[in-house]
Design a protein around this motif. Structure first.
Motif, mmCIF file in Angstrom:
data_model
loop_
_atom_site.group_PDB
_atom_site.id
_atom_site.type_symbol
_atom_site.label_atom_id
_atom_site.label_comp_id
_atom_site.label_asym_id
_atom_site.label_seq_id
_atom_site.Cartn_x
_atom_site.Cartn_y
_atom_site.Cartn_z
ATOM 1 N N PRO A 24 46.933 -47.419 -8.898
ATOM 2 C CA PRO A 24 47.828 -45.978 -9.561
ATOM 3 C C PRO A 24 47.646 -45.621 -10.660
ATOM 4 O O PRO A 24 47.008 -44.864 -11.232
ATOM 5 C CB PRO A 24 49.132 -45.868 -9.177
ATOM 6 C CG PRO A 24 49.858 -47.634 -8.273
ATOM 7 C CD PRO A 24 48.525 -48.501 -8.365
ATOM 8 N N TYR A 27 43.835 -44.630 -11.199
ATOM 9 C CA TYR A 27 43.284 -43.098 -10.661
ATOM 10 C C TYR A 27 44.043 -41.988 -11.338
ATOM 11 O O TYR A 27 43.610 -41.174 -11.202
ATOM 12 C CB TYR A 27 44.039 -43.657 -8.674
ATOM 13 C CG TYR A 27 43.962 -41.772 -8.255
ATOM 14 C CD1 TYR A 27 42.768 -42.317 -7.633
ATOM 15 C CD2 TYR A 27 45.176 -41.301 -8.103
ATOM 16 C CE1 TYR A 27 42.358 -40.883 -7.070
ATOM 17 C CE2 TYR A 27 44.284 -40.076 -7.059
ATOM 18 C CZ TYR A 27 43.754 -39.986 -6.540
ATOM 19 O OH TYR A 27 43.236 -39.002 -6.560
ATOM 20 N N SER A 39 43.833 -31.898 -9.116
ATOM 21 C CA SER A 39 45.064 -31.383 -8.850
ATOM 22 C C SER A 39 45.074 -30.314 -7.270
ATOM 23 O O SER A 39 45.768 -30.320 -7.170
ATOM 24 C CB SER A 39 45.220 -30.405 -10.117
ATOM 25 O OG SER A 39 45.038 -29.388 -9.933
ATOM 26 N N HIS A 42 44.815 -32.702 -4.362
ATOM 27 C CA HIS A 42 46.989 -33.049 -4.304
ATOM 28 C C HIS A 42 47.591 -32.089 -3.899
ATOM 29 O O HIS A 42 48.524 -32.516 -2.621
ATOM 30 C CB HIS A 42 47.311 -34.165 -5.809
ATOM 31 C CG HIS A 42 46.822 -35.373 -5.905
ATOM 32 N ND1 HIS A 42 45.894 -35.234 -7.265
ATOM 33 C CD2 HIS A 42 45.596 -35.414 -4.902
ATOM 34 C CE1 HIS A 42 45.673 -36.491 -7.185
ATOM 35 N NE2 HIS A 42 44.791 -37.030 -6.356
ATOM 36 N N LEU A 47 50.474 -33.305 -1.726
ATOM 37 C CA LEU A 47 50.957 -35.221 -2.402
ATOM 38 C C LEU A 47 50.925 -34.764 -3.538
ATOM 39 O O LEU A 47 50.994 -34.725 -4.690
ATOM 40 C CB LEU A 47 49.582 -35.908 -2.059
ATOM 41 C CG LEU A 47 49.258 -36.774 -0.608
ATOM 42 C CD1 LEU A 47 47.745 -37.293 -1.014
ATOM 43 C CD2 LEU A 47 50.164 -37.065 -0.042
ATOM 44 N N ASP A 48 52.677 -35.381 -3.565
ATOM 45 C CA ASP A 48 52.720 -35.375 -5.179
ATOM 46 C C ASP A 48 52.663 -36.846 -6.051
ATOM 47 O O ASP A 48 52.198 -37.900 -5.041
ATOM 48 C CB ASP A 48 54.384 -35.940 -5.052
ATOM 49 C CG ASP A 48 55.356 -37.193 -4.648
ATOM 50 O OD1 ASP A 48 54.924 -37.457 -4.064
ATOM 51 O OD2 ASP A 48 57.289 -35.874 -4.210
ATOM 52 N N GLU A 49 53.138 -37.733 -6.611
ATOM 53 C CA GLU A 49 52.866 -38.348 -7.686
ATOM 54 C C GLU A 49 53.080 -39.839 -6.813
ATOM 55 O O GLU A 49 52.640 -40.278 -6.366
ATOM 56 C CB GLU A 49 53.174 -38.619 -8.995
ATOM 57 C CG GLU A 49 52.437 -39.600 -9.916
ATOM 58 C CD GLU A 49 53.193 -39.316 -11.603
ATOM 59 O OE1 GLU A 49 53.312 -40.586 -12.059
ATOM 60 O OE2 GLU A 49 53.089 -38.342 -12.177
ATOM 61 N N THR A 52 51.429 -40.179 -3.599
ATOM 62 C CA THR A 52 50.442 -40.491 -4.253
ATOM 63 C C THR A 52 50.010 -41.731 -4.505
ATOM 64 O O THR A 52 48.521 -43.026 -4.816
ATOM 65 C CB THR A 52 49.547 -39.666 -5.520
ATOM 66 O OG1 THR A 52 49.404 -38.508 -5.171
ATOM 67 C CG2 THR A 52 48.087 -39.898 -5.834
ATOM 68 N N ARG A 53 50.536 -41.988 -5.545
ATOM 69 C CA ARG A 53 50.252 -43.849 -5.656
ATOM 70 C C ARG A 53 50.826 -45.077 -5.012
ATOM 71 O O ARG A 53 50.587 -45.785 -4.593
ATOM 72 C CB ARG A 53 52.524 -43.876 -6.331
ATOM 73 C CG ARG A 53 52.065 -45.446 -7.506
ATOM 74 C CD ARG A 53 53.703 -45.275 -7.791
ATOM 75 N NE ARG A 53 53.177 -44.789 -9.451
ATOM 76 C CZ ARG A 53 52.219 -44.983 -10.296
ATOM 77 N NH1 ARG A 53 51.594 -45.869 -10.887
ATOM 78 N NH2 ARG A 53 52.251 -43.666 -11.900
ATOM 79 N N ARG A 55 49.798 -43.941 -1.766
ATOM 80 C CA ARG A 55 48.572 -44.055 -1.601
ATOM 81 C C ARG A 55 47.548 -45.127 -1.626
ATOM 82 O O ARG A 55 47.254 -45.905 -0.872
ATOM 83 C CB ARG A 55 47.377 -42.764 -0.975
ATOM 84 C CG ARG A 55 46.491 -42.564 -0.551
ATOM 85 C CD ARG A 55 46.666 -42.905 1.220
ATOM 86 N NE ARG A 55 45.611 -42.456 1.800
ATOM 87 C CZ ARG A 55 45.534 -42.583 3.246
ATOM 88 N NH1 ARG A 55 46.375 -42.839 4.388
ATOM 89 N NH2 ARG A 55 44.373 -42.703 3.772
ATOM 90 N N ILE A 56 47.292 -44.557 -2.621
ATOM 91 C CA ILE A 56 46.171 -45.852 -3.410
ATOM 92 C C ILE A 56 47.199 -47.187 -3.088
ATOM 93 O O ILE A 56 46.153 -48.264 -3.490
ATOM 94 C CB ILE A 56 46.513 -46.127 -4.801
ATOM 95 C CG1 ILE A 56 46.408 -44.372 -5.618
ATOM 96 C CG2 ILE A 56 46.072 -46.687 -5.820
ATOM 97 C CD1 ILE A 56 44.960 -43.858 -4.864
ATOM 98 N N LEU A 107 41.687 -39.942 -1.521
ATOM 99 C CA LEU A 107 42.582 -41.144 -0.875
ATOM 100 C C LEU A 107 42.302 -41.088 0.097
ATOM 101 O O LEU A 107 43.951 -41.845 1.200
ATOM 102 C CB LEU A 107 43.908 -39.817 -1.605
ATOM 103 C CG LEU A 107 44.272 -39.805 -2.489
ATOM 104 C CD1 LEU A 107 45.226 -38.651 -2.865
ATOM 105 C CD2 LEU A 107 44.874 -41.012 -3.402
#
Length: 146
Positions: A24, A27, A39, A42, A47-49, A52-53, A55-56, A107
């Motif tokens: 993450p 990424y 941005s 996302h 997706l927020d941070e 996203t984290r 998902r990674i 993603l």
């Protein structure tokens, strides 16, 4: 034509040089190279941070390795896409000089995501799943449908 297809997919796979727990962080550093594109991407994915984290971290190293090893296969399909876009630009009401396809590691949700009227993101992870040979058809379909 250089600005039509902007390929930063190789840069994404530097993620494989790190421990999975650090993916993450990598990424978020990677997406800083195209802040508007990512941005918006996302935001479109809602997706927020944290999401996203997550998902990674859900990516499997084997899948990323296979996608990376297959990456050279995309070359002829990028050329095919560029030729199709240039030859059909008038039919698609597309100003080639103002339009960009960002070919990146994303993603793994959809192979092609329209960012705005001038920018489209191509996610090589999702494209790898459906086959690089579908690049031209997916992109042309998205452009015609916008």
């Amino acid at each position: 034509m250089k600005d039509l297809l902007i390929d930063k997919s190789q840069d994404f796979f530097l993620i494989l040089e790190r421990e999975k727990s650090k993916w993450p962080d990598f990424y978020f550093e990677y997406v800083r190279n195209a802040p508007y594109i990512f941005s918006s991407y996302h935001h479109i994915l809602n997706l927020d941070e944290d999401a996203t984290r997550g998902r990674i971290l859900s990516f499997e190293r084997r899948f990323l390795d296979k996608a990376f090893q297959s990456l050279p296969e995309i070359g002829p399909y990028k050329y095919e896409l560029a030729r199709a876009l240039v030859s059909k630009a008038n039919d698609m009401n597309l100003s080639i000089s103002n339009f960009h396809f960002y070919i990146v590691g994303g993603l793994d949700f959809a192979p092609v995501t329209v960012i705005d009227e001038k920018n489209t993101l191509v996610d090589v992870l999702a494209l790898y799943r459906v086959g690089f040979e579908n690049l031209k058809d997916l992109c042309v379909k998205i452009i015609v449908g916008r």
